[in-house]
Design an enzyme around this catalytic site. Structure first.
Site, PDB file in Angstrom:
ATOM      1  CE  LYS A  48      35.579  47.755  33.193  1.00 60.56           C
ATOM      2  NZ  LYS A  48      35.872  49.162  33.626  1.00 60.56           N
ATOM      3  CD  GLU A 107      40.437  35.345  35.026  1.00 62.39           C
ATOM      4  OE1 GLU A 107      41.038  36.371  34.640  1.00 62.39           O
ATOM      5  OE2 GLU A 107      39.616  35.366  35.943  1.00 62.39           O
ATOM      6  CG  ASP A 108      43.183  39.232  33.796  1.00 54.70           C
ATOM      7  OD1 ASP A 108      42.775  38.270  34.483  1.00 54.70           O
ATOM      8  OD2 ASP A 108      42.791  40.391  33.979  1.00 54.70           O
ATOM      9  CG  ASP A 111      46.306  36.798  43.995  1.00 56.19           C
ATOM     10  OD1 ASP A 111      47.059  35.930  44.466  1.00 56.19           O
ATOM     11  OD2 ASP A 111      46.156  37.907  44.524  1.00 56.19           O
ATOM     12  CE  LYS A 139      49.515  38.927  41.263  1.00 51.84           C
ATOM     13  NZ  LYS A 139      48.920  40.017  42.062  1.00 51.84           N
ATOM     14  CG  PHE A 160      48.745  45.222  42.041  1.00 49.52           C
ATOM     15  CD1 PHE A 160      47.596  44.480  42.288  1.00 49.52           C
ATOM     16  CD2 PHE A 160      48.661  46.315  41.182  1.00 49.52           C
ATOM     17  CE1 PHE A 160      46.385  44.821  41.692  1.00 49.52           C
ATOM     18  CE2 PHE A 160      47.457  46.663  40.588  1.00 49.52           C
ATOM     19  CZ  PHE A 160      46.320  45.911  40.841  1.00 49.52           C
ATOM     20  CB  VAL A 161      51.782  42.844  37.400  1.00 48.39           C
ATOM     21  CG1 VAL A 161      53.006  42.273  38.095  1.00 48.39           C
ATOM     22  CG2 VAL A 161      50.713  41.765  37.236  1.00 48.39           C
ATOM     23  CG  ASP A 167      42.379  47.788  36.703  1.00 47.63           C
ATOM     24  OD1 ASP A 167      42.382  46.562  36.920  1.00 47.63           O
ATOM     25  OD2 ASP A 167      41.694  48.594  37.347  1.00 47.63           O
ATOM     26  NE  ARG A 173      40.645  48.007  32.839  1.00 47.78           N
ATOM     27  CZ  ARG A 173      40.469  47.071  33.775  1.00 47.78           C
ATOM     28  NH1 ARG A 173      41.105  45.922  33.689  1.00 47.78           N
ATOM     29  NH2 ARG A 173      39.661  47.277  34.794  1.00 47.78           N
TER      30      ARG A 173
HETATM   31  P1  IMP Z   1      41.741  36.309  42.260  1.00 45.83           P
HETATM   32  O1  IMP Z   1      40.239  36.045  42.399  1.00 45.83           O
HETATM   33  O2  IMP Z   1      42.395  36.563  43.581  1.00 45.83           O
HETATM   34  O3  IMP Z   1      42.411  35.222  41.471  1.00 45.83           O
HETATM   35  O4  IMP Z   1      41.892  37.661  41.427  1.00 45.83           O
HETATM   36  C1  IMP Z   1      40.832  38.095  40.630  1.00 45.83           C
HETATM   37  C2  IMP Z   1      41.142  39.277  39.752  1.00 45.83           C
HETATM   38  O5  IMP Z   1      41.899  40.257  40.445  1.00 45.83           O
HETATM   39  C3  IMP Z   1      41.973  38.971  38.514  1.00 45.83           C
HETATM   40  O6  IMP Z   1      41.222  38.398  37.471  1.00 45.83           O
HETATM   41  C4  IMP Z   1      42.446  40.356  38.155  1.00 45.83           C
HETATM   42  O7  IMP Z   1      41.457  41.048  37.447  1.00 45.83           O
HETATM   43  C5  IMP Z   1      42.666  40.976  39.527  1.00 45.83           C
HETATM   44  N1  IMP Z   1      44.094  40.904  39.874  1.00 45.83           N
HETATM   45  C6  IMP Z   1      44.740  39.983  40.620  1.00 45.83           C
HETATM   46  N2  IMP Z   1      46.059  40.268  40.698  1.00 45.83           N
HETATM   47  C7  IMP Z   1      46.233  41.403  39.976  1.00 45.83           C
HETATM   48  C8  IMP Z   1      47.397  42.199  39.664  1.00 45.83           C
HETATM   49  O8  IMP Z   1      48.547  41.942  40.054  1.00 45.83           O
HETATM   50  N3  IMP Z   1      47.168  43.299  38.884  1.00 45.83           N
HETATM   51  C9  IMP Z   1      45.936  43.648  38.422  1.00 45.83           C
HETATM   52  N4  IMP Z   1      44.844  42.931  38.686  1.00 45.83           N
HETATM   53  C10 IMP Z   1      44.985  41.810  39.456  1.00 45.83           C
END
Ligand code: IMP
Length: 191
Positions: A48, A107-108, A111, A139, A160-161, A167, A173
């Site tokens: 989302k 993508e938002d 990480d 990140k 964490f943001v 969210d 959100r």
């Molecule tokens: P990743 O697979 O580790 O890259 O992270 C997957 C998902 O985790 C992202 O698309 C976000 O929805 C969520 N996410 C990662 N870091 C944050 C954060 O700092 N705040 C909120 N959601 C996060």
């Protein structure tokens, strides 16, 4: 409740509304230039978190004369606790085929990028002509494990943001900017 109720919960602002607006326009200008030969770009919004960015980014592309279609996908990775395993479950699949289409995944934040890596492979395996990624935030961990990220808005620390689609336990959100929550928010029992 009053306007800006969330401000008391935010410790530090990472990106203001104005900075997000400017960055979104900048990314849209790059994408518009790169895809000028493409008949209709297919934006795939990853639910989302990416909803706010996708909505604003799509409108910035429209202003630059880029015709597009929008698709939505939701996926969650099976993990143990807070670590992601890279095994992905599709919660919402594409409504249409992507065969021969130029796809840009929106993508938002990236990480580790584990889920995103899977998504890029999945879209490629479905016959997309090309698959690239635009992410508003990145990140440091993304440098190691993420798929190639062609368009990146902001590089941010490993914190964490929340806000602008991101969210904490489904909250924040709707906050119009992105910031770091005060530590006591995480330790307070849910209301
Ligand atoms: P990743 O697979 O580790 O890259 O992270 C997957 C998902 O985790 C992202 O698309 C976000 O929805 C969520 N996410 C990662 N870091 C944050 C954060 O700092 N705040 C909120 N959601 C996060």
């Amino acid at each position: 409740m009053h306007a800006g109720w969330y401000e008391a919960d935010i410790e530090r602002v990472i990106a203001t509304e104005e900075q997000i607006r400017e960055k979104t326009a900048e990314l849209a200008a790059q994408v518009a230039a790169d895809y000028r030969e493409v008949e209709r770009l297919l934006l795939v919004c990853v639910l989302k978190g990416a909803i706010m960015f996708t909505a604003d980014f799509a409108r910035e592309l429209a202003k630059r004369g880029v015709p597009l279609e929008l698709e939505f996908m939701a996926a969650s990775s099976y993990g143990q606790g807070t670590t992601s395993s890279g095994v992905v479950r599709v919660l919402k699949d594409l409504d249409r085929e992507v065969v021969g289409r130029h796809v840009l995944v929106v993508e938002d934040i990236v990480d580790t990028g584990l889920t995103l890596s899977w998504l890029v492979k999945y879209l490629t395996s479905q016959g997309a002509a090309s698959v690239e990624v635009v992410t508003l935030f990145r990140k440091p961990a993304a440098v190691r494990s993420a798929p190639p990220l062609k368009y990146v808005g902001f590089d941010i620390p490993s914190e964490f943001v929340v806000g602008y689609g991101l969210d904490y336990a489904e909250r924040y959100r709707e906050v119009p900017f992105v910031g770091v929550l005060k530590p006591e928010i995480y330790t307070r029992p849910p209301s």
